[in-house]
Write an enzyme that holds these catalytic residues in place. Sequence first.
Site, PDB file in Angstrom:
ATOM      1  N   ASP A   1       9.239   6.637  22.380  1.00  0.00           N
ATOM      2  CA  ASP A   1       9.747   6.582  23.648  1.00  0.00           C
ATOM      3  C   ASP A   1      11.019   5.540  23.586  1.00  0.00           C
ATOM      4  O   ASP A   1      11.970   5.753  24.288  1.00  0.00           O
ATOM      5  CB  ASP A   1       8.616   6.078  24.440  1.00  0.00           C
ATOM      6  CG  ASP A   1       7.851   7.444  24.789  1.00  0.00           C
ATOM      7  OD1 ASP A   1       7.875   8.442  24.854  1.00  0.00           O
ATOM      8  OD2 ASP A   1       6.714   7.059  25.488  1.00  0.00           O
TER       9      ASP A   1
ATOM     10  N   ASP B   1       9.335  15.964  14.017  1.00  0.00           N
ATOM     11  CA  ASP B   1      10.462  15.954  13.754  1.00  0.00           C
ATOM     12  C   ASP B   1      10.865  16.567  12.257  1.00  0.00           C
ATOM     13  O   ASP B   1      11.504  15.918  11.520  1.00  0.00           O
ATOM     14  CB  ASP B   1      10.938  14.445  13.721  1.00  0.00           C
ATOM     15  CG  ASP B   1      12.192  14.141  13.638  1.00  0.00           C
ATOM     16  OD1 ASP B   1      13.349  15.220  13.844  1.00  0.00           O
ATOM     17  OD2 ASP B   1      12.791  12.792  13.504  1.00  0.00           O
TER      18      ASP B   1
END
Length: 387
Positions: free
Chosen positions: A222, A195
């Site tokens: 998730d 990220d």
Amino acid sequence: MSSGKRRNPLGLSLPPTVNENSESGDGVADEAPSQAPIEDQLKKLGLTEPQKQRLNEWLQVKEGIQDLSEDMLRNEGELGHGNGGVVHKVMHKVKNVVMARKLVHLEVKPSVRQQIVKELSVLHKCNSPYIVGFYGAFIDNNDISICMEYMDGLSLDIVMKKAGRLPEKFVGRISVAVVRGLTYLKDEIKILHRDVKPSNMLVNSNGEIKLCDFGVSGMLIDSMANSFVGTRSYMAPERLTGSHYTIQSDIWSFGLSLIELLIGRYPVPAPTKAEYAQIFGLQESEIELADGRTDAPEYQTSNTPAAMAIFEMLDYIVNEPPPTLPKKVFSEETIAFLSKCVKKVPGERATLKALSTDPFFTKYADVDDHGEFAAFVTKTIDIPRPV
């Protein structure tokens, strides 16, 4: 964004971010790897004396903070929003230590929340001047609190918004810190960041640059998958077409982020010559794009990031040439370094090792700027000076 612009001509999907099997160093750490004593770690990293001193000082503060709970923290204001959570400045009431607390609300089973906290514990092993320090995590009802080192200069996206764009010499310093941070995560912690973007590059009034919000907990990522739209825009082309994540994907995101810092806006769609002329106060005829193209493509009806629907933006990343910088505005070293990061084909991108020996990197590596970047951050964010 206009709903009429929500096109998806490639049939692109928003891919999962974790639970993929690929090359070594690509997985999410389930348990903290065994590591040498902290003294040996610091020696191996080849840190400067000031870096060793600041890191040791922080570790001493951390040692004084054992268990964390909601009752121990006093909220001192919101710092911003991260992926799936809000970040506050908090004070530890007993130790008088300022922290950044990321609060993530998850409607999941208690066992899932417990597993997330367990996975986050690997962050205790991250001892690097290029990685934001971790105090600990705890659960309060449906909330997970992640307590981190407070960086008073905030994130580089906030710095950029206040400054407009960052000078090349400061982006050089940032590139050194990020490459070293990514290398540390991959080689020492055995994880990828997943990220990389300006909002996950934090700075402080000491001039330090540190990475945060990396994908150490697969279950947490998730659980927050639906909130990762901002992350998608920094994803490499191969990720948007279903290929698995490798370190080369982090390098694409890194290169895209540096271009953003240099020009003052997210570089998709690529700026036209006319826009570059306006940004840098030049005549359009003076703008020569580094890759030789005559101009950036006019893409559909949207030629600014704000006007693009998410799938239109992803389609652009996959199908159009990567962003490039104008010659003469930036040095040849800068342009060459960034072009190696944003190659469309992963195998053509530079590796972390290659980037660490690149002339642009070595120009800024271990060079004392005599506090210039620290002064810039302090002035830009208007950080109060100690009395």
